[in-house]
Design a protein around this motif. Structure first.
Motif, PDB file in Angstrom:
ATOM      1  N   ILE A   1      17.675  14.202 -12.041  1.00  0.00           N
ATOM      2  CA  ILE A   1      17.663  13.038 -11.972  1.00  0.00           C
ATOM      3  C   ILE A   1      16.581  12.613 -10.974  1.00  0.00           C
ATOM      4  N   VAL A   2      16.506  13.376  -9.998  1.00  0.00           N
ATOM      5  CA  VAL A   2      15.256  13.012  -9.012  1.00  0.00           C
ATOM      6  C   VAL A   2      13.903  12.759  -9.633  1.00  0.00           C
ATOM      7  N   PRO A   3      13.290  11.634  -9.294  1.00  0.00           N
ATOM      8  CA  PRO A   3      11.841  11.601  -9.803  1.00  0.00           C
ATOM      9  C   PRO A   3      10.993  12.465  -9.534  1.00  0.00           C
ATOM     10  N   GLY A   4       9.851  12.916 -10.374  1.00  0.00           N
ATOM     11  CA  GLY A   4       8.772  13.703 -10.071  1.00  0.00           C
ATOM     12  C   GLY A   4       9.313  14.990 -10.883  1.00  0.00           C
ATOM     13  N   GLY A   5       8.408  15.676 -11.394  1.00  0.00           N
ATOM     14  CA  GLY A   5       8.672  17.100 -12.076  1.00  0.00           C
ATOM     15  C   GLY A   5       7.962  18.233 -11.486  1.00  0.00           C
ATOM     16  N   PRO A   6       8.322  19.317 -12.037  1.00  0.00           N
ATOM     17  CA  PRO A   6       7.728  20.527 -11.536  1.00  0.00           C
ATOM     18  C   PRO A   6       6.399  20.740 -11.556  1.00  0.00           C
TER      19      PRO A   6
ATOM     20  N   ASN B   1       6.133   4.245   2.061  1.00  0.00           N
ATOM     21  CA  ASN B   1       5.908   5.574   1.804  1.00  0.00           C
ATOM     22  C   ASN B   1       6.960   6.288   0.814  1.00  0.00           C
ATOM     23  N   GLN B   2       6.370   7.403   0.144  1.00  0.00           N
ATOM     24  CA  GLN B   2       7.416   8.007  -0.704  1.00  0.00           C
ATOM     25  C   GLN B   2       7.330   9.468  -0.674  1.00  0.00           C
ATOM     26  N   GLU B   3       8.328  10.298  -0.789  1.00  0.00           N
ATOM     27  CA  GLU B   3       8.124  11.704  -0.789  1.00  0.00           C
ATOM     28  C   GLU B   3       7.226  12.130  -1.922  1.00  0.00           C
ATOM     29  N   TRP B   4       6.409  13.215  -1.633  1.00  0.00           N
ATOM     30  CA  TRP B   4       5.232  13.742  -2.341  1.00  0.00           C
ATOM     31  C   TRP B   4       5.217  13.614  -3.944  1.00  0.00           C
ATOM     32  N   LYS B   5       6.267  14.208  -4.581  1.00  0.00           N
ATOM     33  CA  LYS B   5       6.570  14.108  -5.921  1.00  0.00           C
ATOM     34  C   LYS B   5       7.094  12.903  -6.404  1.00  0.00           C
ATOM     35  N   VAL B   6       7.637  11.933  -5.733  1.00  0.00           N
ATOM     36  CA  VAL B   6       8.145  10.622  -6.092  1.00  0.00           C
ATOM     37  C   VAL B   6       6.593   9.918  -6.171  1.00  0.00           C
ATOM     38  N   TYR B   7       6.025   9.939  -4.940  1.00  0.00           N
ATOM     39  CA  TYR B   7       4.653   9.186  -4.809  1.00  0.00           C
ATOM     40  C   TYR B   7       3.725   9.647  -6.151  1.00  0.00           C
ATOM     41  N   LEU B   8       3.681  10.802  -6.611  1.00  0.00           N
ATOM     42  CA  LEU B   8       2.909  11.251  -7.593  1.00  0.00           C
ATOM     43  C   LEU B   8       3.371  10.561  -8.928  1.00  0.00           C
ATOM     44  N   ALA B   9       4.737  10.728  -9.120  1.00  0.00           N
ATOM     45  CA  ALA B   9       5.162  10.067 -10.310  1.00  0.00           C
ATOM     46  C   ALA B   9       5.027   8.425 -10.119  1.00  0.00           C
TER      47      ALA B   9
ATOM     48  N   LEU C   1       0.925  -1.185  -0.197  1.00  0.00           N
ATOM     49  CA  LEU C   1       0.010  -0.185   0.012  1.00  0.00           C
ATOM     50  C   LEU C   1       0.926   1.329   0.156  1.00  0.00           C
ATOM     51  N   LEU C   2       0.868   2.134  -1.185  1.00  0.00           N
ATOM     52  CA  LEU C   2       1.734   3.214  -1.223  1.00  0.00           C
ATOM     53  C   LEU C   2       0.988   4.437  -0.697  1.00  0.00           C
ATOM     54  N   TYR C   3       1.473   5.270  -0.250  1.00  0.00           N
ATOM     55  CA  TYR C   3       1.211   6.688   0.559  1.00  0.00           C
ATOM     56  C   TYR C   3       2.335   7.593   0.340  1.00  0.00           C
TER      57      TYR C   3
ATOM     58  N   ASP D   1      -0.381  12.761   8.828  1.00  0.00           N
ATOM     59  CA  ASP D   1      -1.686  12.472   8.798  1.00  0.00           C
ATOM     60  C   ASP D   1      -2.200  11.075   8.033  1.00  0.00           C
ATOM     61  N   VAL D   2      -1.504  11.159   6.879  1.00  0.00           N
ATOM     62  CA  VAL D   2      -1.683  10.106   5.745  1.00  0.00           C
ATOM     63  C   VAL D   2      -1.134   8.752   6.730  1.00  0.00           C
ATOM     64  N   ARG D   3      -0.066   8.894   7.124  1.00  0.00           N
ATOM     65  CA  ARG D   3       0.723   7.639   7.816  1.00  0.00           C
ATOM     66  C   ARG D   3      -0.357   7.060   9.007  1.00  0.00           C
ATOM     67  N   LEU D   4      -1.193   8.144   9.658  1.00  0.00           N
ATOM     68  CA  LEU D   4      -2.238   7.411  10.689  1.00  0.00           C
ATOM     69  C   LEU D   4      -3.301   6.582   9.761  1.00  0.00           C
TER      70      LEU D   4
END
Lengths: 536, 308
Positions: free
Chosen positions: B29-34, A404-412, A373-375, A380-383
């Motif tokens: 290189i970091v995943p995710g874009g602006p 869990n992933q950092e926000w932009k990595v999660y989006l990607a 399960l990715l978040y 708050d999301v972790r809870l």
């Protein structure tokens, strides 16, 4: 050392930090409202802005053809009236003649024609250009397939008549005319000042307030627009600070340095502490959180497994752990919009869940494949996902691994290759079930579940074109049942809420589920009890 | 003395170019874009955005464009803050961080160095224990805890100072103290260690045995010589402190540039990441150049070496 001290003193004198600190001892300033935006608005060009912070400012500076009431109806604003012609495919807006820009020029249909064409022009690179894709030729012009702006179905027939032709009937279209990206713009101002046209010295607006000062990353000040067509607002000035840290903002509120705070300025302990204060209020928003399945990955390609998971989660747990008054839901259409209903989704029924899981070949969760399960990495999301993990383990005997992933990595990741399960959310752009239901059509770029259903698509398309409200609501209800009870590519979890506190000397703060904050009817300076008007 | 300084500053050009090139590569290189956001945009809209910011071009072309702009002093545009250039953003934010940073630097030197010296001169005694307790606290307790504590005591309970914001000189006091705490404590520990080393030297004993007063020995011989390592760390410390602190700016709502070191990365605001990194690198070079000058003022042997 002396030089350093002199340098610092000089900087302050030059930097305009001249306000008398003694004002801190006053509880409020008459006619001045002090609020917290939380962060710097990414921009005040309502064509290129997409975020709620920018819109909180813009919606007090501008009005469009229509404007929202707090009951989320689109009522006339720049348009005195409109006609819906050709079975919902042509709109004719008749503009008021007493709406003026802050430099005294009248607001005309040409300002709307210029603005909407600019919104669609590829070089503007407006993220919300797709809002106008229902208009004839709009998509082709925006994508560069057509270079001729006259192929787009919008035209100022005369200074006070604006015509819009749609490619197909869209019952929700009138709501878009109250939304910030559709506000008018002045061709001469935009072209003369180019990238600087939104700076206070250049910007002209037509709403209840004018932009008087913008100290980037710190404060925006609005002053009353005496020429506003509905009459000057009661406030003289609004100071919008950008305090990012919630506990600091709340301390400022407690020290009477802010008059009104909302979620941006509330930490959960503060909500707990002030839940019973007469200054505190809590309202549901049109923002839903859900658990999604990637239906192309085993074992979630089996609807029985998805249904079993939906039945195993007791949504009542979410408000208990988040403690901000969240509203649990099993339906995807929020109750405020109609069309859904408590019977649309699968409620908590672990016995039925276990039966379905056994039918799918996993009695008591035995032999269930490894599931992730990715978040996004947020407290708050972790809870929420931990509670979900616990519910599934306890009720189905299945262990879900949290990633869990950092926000932009999660989006990607969710866009490219989401794991079997992920947590997601959606906020309404306009007050119509369409904004939620279109999300899971096969052609919507935000549907990351990989679930595609021609039947569902047909239902949504039929609802979009249906002008009869009752029939539309029924079509959306059927789609909601398909989404949350039958196919179940998602498990709706809860609706977010807005938590606010208002000082007793502030009256008329209006809150609505779209979370637009309109300050034109607010007063500051009366010592009567705080008053909050709300939408149902 | 001027020529070595100019030479040093001239050498900064290739350093900055390497920093810019590495950062340029790393952010891509970091995943995710602006333009990734909760609501995915239609591909046509993303194509328009990429075209507007030249992100549709191959990376090497983007690099050439960027370096070309950089040579003209143009740090690029922000993808997050529409219509604002990186130059605009840094021009607004840097003076604020600079004001706060210099006050904090002044406080950390004014309190840190004497604290360290007093601790060392009373080694093992009560003053040593007290000074080291305070400095250990300063080094180990994070800024947001110190900040929250100061706000609670001085703003909420005693109501002596404002909670936050950036309105008057009163608003500088709490953030400057918070920002000064950690470097001040570090300087105190460093000064203590350095003074302890110098105190043991033969020439200190000689000076005392020749009848020089205790105060004069401390001021003219011990302190002056023990400042060399302190000055060494003051270079990078200055660059760190005057470019702002994310934590301090965040909790006191100060419009400085410290926040961009974090938020620009979170937003994948490529040009803003590069801009903040380059400003930091440039300040580091300048501060270290000043340190070299300070060495020569403090220690005549270094002046001779430089002349050689």
């Amino acid at each position: 050392m002396t030089l350093i001290v002199l340098f610092i003193c000089t900087c302050f004198i030059q930097g305009g930090c001249t306000e008398d600190p003694s004002h801190l001892r006053k509880p409020y300033e008459d006619g001045v409202l002090r609020v917290n935006l939380g962060t710097e608005p990414p921009g005040l060009d309502w064509h290129t802005s997409t975020d709620s912070t920018s819109f909180d400012v813009v919606s007090n500076l501008m009005v469009g053809l229509t404007q929202y009431t707090n009951e989320l109806e689109a009522k006339p604003a720049c348009a005195a009236s409109w006609e819906v012609l050709d079975g919902g495919k042509r709109y004719l807006f008749h503009l008021r003649r007493d709406v003026f820009w802050t430099d005294g020029k009248p607001v005309t249909a040409y300002d709307f024609e210029f603005a909407w064409r600019r919104l669609l022009a590829p070089e503007t690179a407006a993220q919300y250009a797709f809002f106008l894709y229902d208009i004839v030729g709009a998509r082709a012009f925006n994508t560069g397939e057509s270079k001729d702006v006259n192929t787009v179905g919008l035209k100022a027939l005369d200074p006070y008549t604006f015509e819009v032709k749609l490619a197909k009937p869209a019952a929700y279209f009138i709501y878009l005319t109250a939304f910030c990206p559709s506000f008018p713009q002045r061709k001469d101002i935009v072209e003369r000042y180019k990238d600087r046209w939104t700076e206070p010295e250049n910007l002209v607006t037509n709403g209840p307030f004018k932009l008087s000062r913008w100290q980037h990353e710190y404060k925006i000040e609005l002053v009353a627009n005496e020429k506003f067509f509905e009459g000057a607002p009661k406030l003289k000035r609004i100071k919008m600070f950008m305090v990012p840290e919630a506990s600091t903002a709340f301390a400022l509120y407690e020290n009477n340095e802010l008059d009104f705070v909302d979620n941006r300025s509330f930490s959960t302990p503060d909500v707990e502490r002030f839940r019973h204060s007469p200054q505190y209020k809590n309202f549901p928003l049109l923002r839903a959180y859900y658990l999604a399945f990637n239906v192309s990955k085993k074992p979630f390609d089996n609807p029985d497994v998805r249904r079993a998971f939906a039945l195993s989660i007791d949504r009542k747990v979410f408000p208990k752990i988040l403690r901000r008054g969240e509203r649990p839901t099993s339906s995807w259409i929020p109750p405020a919009l109609g069309g859904g209903g408590s019977d649309s989704g699968l409620g908590f029924n672990p016995e039925e869940g276990r039966r379905l899981l056994a039918r799918a070949g996993y009695p008591d969760g035995k032999g269930f494949p490894e599931t992730k399960l990715l978040y996004p990495n947020r407290e708050d999301v972790r809870l929420v996902v931990e509670a979900t993990q616990d519910e599934i383990k306890r009720n189905l005997g299945v262990r879900v691994e949290l990633v869990n992933q950092e926000w932009k990595v999660y989006l990607a990741t969710t866009r490219k290759d989401p794991p079997q399960m992920f947590r997601d959310s959606w906020g309404a752009d306009f007050p119509d079930p369409e904004t939620f239901m279109n999300l899971f059509t096969s052609y919507n770029g935000n549907n990351h579940t990989r679930w595609h259903s021609a039947d569902y698509d047909h239902l949504i398309e039929a609802a979009e074109g249906e002008q009869d409200r009752t029939k539309r609501a029924e079509l959306y209800r059927r789609a909601d049942v398909m989404l949350c009870r039958e196919a179940v590519p998602i498990v709706p979890a809860y609706l977010a809420t807005q938590n606010i506190m208002v000082k007793p000397w502030v009256k008329g703060i209006a809150i609505n589920p779209l979370d637009f904050q309109f300050f034109k009817t607010v007063t500051v300076g009366d010592t009567a009890a705080g008053e909050v008007s709300t939408a149902p | 003395m001027i020529f070595p300084i100019l030479k040093r500053l001239f050498m900064a050009v290739p350093v900055l170019l390497i920093v810019a090139s590495l950062t340029f590569l790393l952010v891509r290189i970091v995943p995710g874009g602006p333009f990734d956001s909760e609501k995915s945009l239609p591909p046509e809209i993303v194509a328009n955005l990429n075209a507007k910011y030249h992100l549709d071009k191959p990376v090497h072309e983007q690099y050439v464009l960027y370096i070309g702009r950089l040579c003209r002093g143009d740090l690029g545009v922000s993808y997050k803050y529409v219509n604002r250039t990186v130059n605009d953003i840094l021009f607004d934010a840097f003076p604020v961080s600079c004001q706060l940073g210099f006050v904090a630097l002044f406080l950390s030197v004014a309190f840190g160095v004497p604290l360290g010296a007093v601790a060392a001169l009373g080694r093992g005694g009560r003053q040593d224990f007290l000074a080291m307790f305070v400095s250990t606290l300063g080094v180990s307790v994070p800024g947001f805890v110190i900040g929250a504590g100061l706000i609670y005591i001085f703003a909420i309970q005693l109501k002596l100072l404002p909670v936050g914001l950036w309105e008057s000189p009163w608003h500088v006091i709490l953030p400057a103290v918070t920002l000064a705490f950690s470097p001040g404590a570090y300087l105190a520990r460093l000064t203590r260690a350095s003074v302890l080393e110098i105190v043991e030297k033969d020439w200190v004993r000689t000076a005392r045995s020749k009848g020089l007063s205790y105060q004069a020995t401390v001021l003219r011989h011990i302190l002056r010589n023990s400042l060399i390592p302190v000055v060494t760390v003051l270079g990078p410390l200055t660059a760190i402190v005057i470019t702002g602190s994310f934590v301090v700016e965040y909790i006191y709502a100060i419009p400085g540039m410290g926040r961009f070191f974090i938020t620009a990365v979170m937003n994948r605001d490529y040009d803003l990441i590069l801009g903040t990194t380059l400003v930091f690198a440039l300040l580091l070079v300048i501060a270290n150049t000043f340190v070299d000058v300070a060495y020569q003022l403090l220690d005549p042997r270094m002046r001779m070496n430089a002349e050689d």
